[in-house]
Write an enzyme that holds these catalytic residues in place. Sequence first.
Site, PDB file in Angstrom:
ATOM      1  N   THR A 296       0.061  11.731 -45.983  1.00  0.00           N
ATOM      2  CA  THR A 296      -1.217  12.873 -46.783  1.00  0.00           C
ATOM      3  C   THR A 296       0.662  13.275 -47.655  1.00  0.00           C
ATOM      4  O   THR A 296      -0.100  13.492 -48.229  1.00  0.00           O
ATOM      5  CB  THR A 296      -1.181  14.453 -45.746  1.00  0.00           C
ATOM      6  OG1 THR A 296      -1.818  13.883 -45.103  1.00  0.00           O
ATOM      7  CG2 THR A 296      -1.599  15.561 -46.389  1.00  0.00           C
TER       8      THR A 296
ATOM      9  N   ARG B  50       3.880   8.096 -10.295  1.00  0.00           N
ATOM     10  CA  ARG B  50       2.519   8.089 -10.640  1.00  0.00           C
ATOM     11  C   ARG B  50       2.910   8.379 -12.356  1.00  0.00           C
ATOM     12  O   ARG B  50       4.172   9.076 -13.082  1.00  0.00           O
ATOM     13  CB  ARG B  50       2.283   9.861 -10.448  1.00  0.00           C
ATOM     14  CG  ARG B  50       1.891   9.499  -8.749  1.00  0.00           C
ATOM     15  CD  ARG B  50       0.051   7.964  -8.460  1.00  0.00           C
ATOM     16  NE  ARG B  50      -0.230   8.664  -7.756  1.00  0.00           N
ATOM     17  CZ  ARG B  50      -0.880   9.130  -6.393  1.00  0.00           C
ATOM     18  NH1 ARG B  50      -1.671   9.958  -7.775  1.00  0.00           N
ATOM     19  NH2 ARG B  50      -1.568   9.405  -5.596  1.00  0.00           N
TER      20      ARG B  50
ATOM     21  N   ARG C 164      -2.082  18.974 -29.638  1.00  0.00           N
ATOM     22  CA  ARG C 164      -1.890  19.150 -30.610  1.00  0.00           C
ATOM     23  C   ARG C 164      -3.119  20.222 -31.023  1.00  0.00           C
ATOM     24  O   ARG C 164      -3.512  20.875 -31.812  1.00  0.00           O
ATOM     25  CB  ARG C 164      -3.034  18.441 -31.329  1.00  0.00           C
ATOM     26  CG  ARG C 164      -2.120  16.389 -31.605  1.00  0.00           C
ATOM     27  CD  ARG C 164      -2.208  16.517 -32.662  1.00  0.00           C
ATOM     28  NE  ARG C 164      -2.720  15.796 -33.563  1.00  0.00           N
ATOM     29  CZ  ARG C 164      -3.907  14.262 -33.900  1.00  0.00           C
ATOM     30  NH1 ARG C 164      -3.075  13.456 -32.973  1.00  0.00           N
ATOM     31  NH2 ARG C 164      -5.282  14.720 -33.816  1.00  0.00           N
TER      32      ARG C 164
ATOM     33  N   MET D 198       3.130  12.146 -27.424  1.00  0.00           N
ATOM     34  CA  MET D 198       3.281  11.682 -27.956  1.00  0.00           C
ATOM     35  C   MET D 198       4.379  12.025 -29.098  1.00  0.00           C
ATOM     36  O   MET D 198       5.613  12.309 -29.098  1.00  0.00           O
ATOM     37  CB  MET D 198       1.874  12.379 -29.655  1.00  0.00           C
ATOM     38  CG  MET D 198       0.641  11.802 -28.962  1.00  0.00           C
ATOM     39  SD  MET D 198      -0.886  12.871 -29.552  1.00  0.00           S
ATOM     40  CE  MET D 198      -1.972  11.784 -29.390  1.00  0.00           C
TER      41      MET D 198
ATOM     42  N   THR E 203       4.044  18.904 -38.624  1.00  0.00           N
ATOM     43  CA  THR E 203       3.529  17.819 -37.806  1.00  0.00           C
ATOM     44  C   THR E 203       4.105  17.447 -36.393  1.00  0.00           C
ATOM     45  O   THR E 203       4.862  17.886 -36.082  1.00  0.00           O
ATOM     46  CB  THR E 203       3.485  15.968 -37.997  1.00  0.00           C
ATOM     47  OG1 THR E 203       3.913  14.851 -37.271  1.00  0.00           O
ATOM     48  CG2 THR E 203       5.573  15.999 -38.993  1.00  0.00           C
ATOM     49  N   ILE E 204       3.404  17.215 -35.015  1.00  0.00           N
ATOM     50  CA  ILE E 204       4.168  17.564 -33.702  1.00  0.00           C
ATOM     51  C   ILE E 204       4.902  16.974 -33.505  1.00  0.00           C
ATOM     52  O   ILE E 204       5.840  16.781 -32.869  1.00  0.00           O
ATOM     53  CB  ILE E 204       2.821  17.313 -32.406  1.00  0.00           C
ATOM     54  CG1 ILE E 204       2.587  16.130 -32.765  1.00  0.00           C
ATOM     55  CG2 ILE E 204       1.841  18.620 -33.172  1.00  0.00           C
ATOM     56  CD1 ILE E 204       2.076  14.942 -31.312  1.00  0.00           C
ATOM     57  N   ASP E 205       4.978  14.853 -34.387  1.00  0.00           N
ATOM     58  CA  ASP E 205       6.123  13.947 -33.788  1.00  0.00           C
ATOM     59  C   ASP E 205       7.231  14.911 -34.362  1.00  0.00           C
ATOM     60  O   ASP E 205       8.279  14.036 -34.627  1.00  0.00           O
ATOM     61  CB  ASP E 205       5.724  12.800 -34.961  1.00  0.00           C
ATOM     62  CG  ASP E 205       4.224  12.683 -34.638  1.00  0.00           C
ATOM     63  OD1 ASP E 205       4.014  12.862 -33.527  1.00  0.00           O
ATOM     64  OD2 ASP E 205       2.943  11.907 -35.470  1.00  0.00           O
TER      65      ASP E 205
HETATM   66  O1  F6P Z   1       0.803  12.151 -35.897  1.00  0.00           O
HETATM   67  C1  F6P Z   1       0.754  13.019 -34.676  1.00  0.00           C
HETATM   68  C2  F6P Z   1      -0.084  12.358 -33.910  1.00  0.00           C
HETATM   69  O2  F6P Z   1      -0.503  12.710 -32.738  1.00  0.00           O
HETATM   70  C3  F6P Z   1       1.078  11.249 -33.240  1.00  0.00           C
HETATM   71  O3  F6P Z   1       1.974  11.425 -32.381  1.00  0.00           O
HETATM   72  C4  F6P Z   1      -0.203   9.914 -32.287  1.00  0.00           C
HETATM   73  O4  F6P Z   1       0.927   8.876 -32.038  1.00  0.00           O
HETATM   74  C5  F6P Z   1      -1.644   9.980 -33.212  1.00  0.00           C
HETATM   75  O5  F6P Z   1      -0.900  11.077 -33.918  1.00  0.00           O
HETATM   76  C6  F6P Z   1      -2.453   9.739 -32.336  1.00  0.00           C
HETATM   77  O6  F6P Z   1      -3.240  10.102 -33.607  1.00  0.00           O
HETATM   78  P1  F6P Z   1      -4.742   9.937 -33.221  1.00  0.00           P
HETATM   79  O7  F6P Z   1      -5.499  11.786 -32.983  1.00  0.00           O
HETATM   80  O8  F6P Z   1      -5.667   9.617 -34.449  1.00  0.00           O
HETATM   81  O9  F6P Z   1      -5.437   9.130 -32.135  1.00  0.00           O
END
Ligand code: F6P
Length: 365
Positions: free
Chosen positions: A120, A281, A290, A184, A140-142
Amino acid sequence: MEKKRRIAILTGGGDCPGMNAIVRAVAKKAILDLGYEVVGIEDGYEGLIQDRHHILEYGDMSGIITLGGTILGTSNTANPYANPTKTDGGFEFKDVSKSAIANISKMNVDCLVCVGGDGTLGAADRLYRDGVPVVGIPKTIDNDLFGTDVSVGFDTAVSVAAEGIDRVHTTAESHHRAMLIEVMGRNAGWLALYSGIAGGGDIIVIPEMPYDAEVIAEVVRRRSGSGKRFTIVVIAEGAKPVGGEAVVRQIVKDGSEPIRLGGVSFALASKLEDMTGIETRALVMGHLLRGGSPTAADRVLATRLGTRAVELVADRHFGHMVGLRGDSIVEEPLEEVARGQRKVPVDHPLVQSARSLGTSFGEAP
Ligand code: F6P
């Protein structure tokens, strides 16, 4: 009568907790403090391209600080410069920036506030270079954006992941199991690193440090041999073995980000079980990270960044993203933000702290 000045706001990319807190901060301050009218663009760049938007009233912002997701909607495929468009044979990426920019002009706004991650904000940078007054806000959660130490959504994702790890701990211990918890983060290991530390993970596997399965297996064996009833491995979805690649769950053709990661924990769990003989596991936390209500820290960050962004608009200081450096709110040129993904340095102080506690990163010796 004098016409009210206006700003527009859109939320783009994957959703995350705290986006609504940003929208609220921007709209409330703009309306209350500066007398602006605020236009909410629907579904990120998709709404900009399709000219879908509506006025946000002060009252619409009531109660949304606690809400997950985004009341504006979002899209992680729409992009004014490479928009996936259906054709007879499938689809193609089209540059629709001219009509998107014309739509912004029609809205008669002083500025477009773009809330998003690298995709974005990369497009926001191009819009700015094409003459659109833009201010960016990071989410962003990343947590992989340049120009800020922390992005909105990250703290909540870390907290949710840590809670998940806590819950897995007790069941792993009851059953003498090794458990892999996959979080993620795309190709950056911030979320795995922070949640792994917060959750007391025994092994943390991040994309920046390719793993050696034998090293991880040895930690599991050693722990089991010394009487430990469990081993917790926190693994980033983008983790890859030495000399190998990340596990791709799906390839989506119509996205600017075609590769969807996921599943490394399952592949590694069965390998570890074979190597150690210890039941192993896997759990993929996925989109749980998210969803839901933002933490207090994310709400505060969203409020600080959102209000500062409106000040930049009032000062006509465009082409920047607001960010957090230490405890200060700073501005970073969008072109700096757009230069790529911020990864975990392998000598990051948190990596060193974790190592000093005996945490393994599973990498080759
Ligand atoms: O960029 C945020 C994120 O949640 C990443 O951690 C993850 O790889 C991706 O988006 C997943 O995207 P989508 O919701 O399109 O599967």
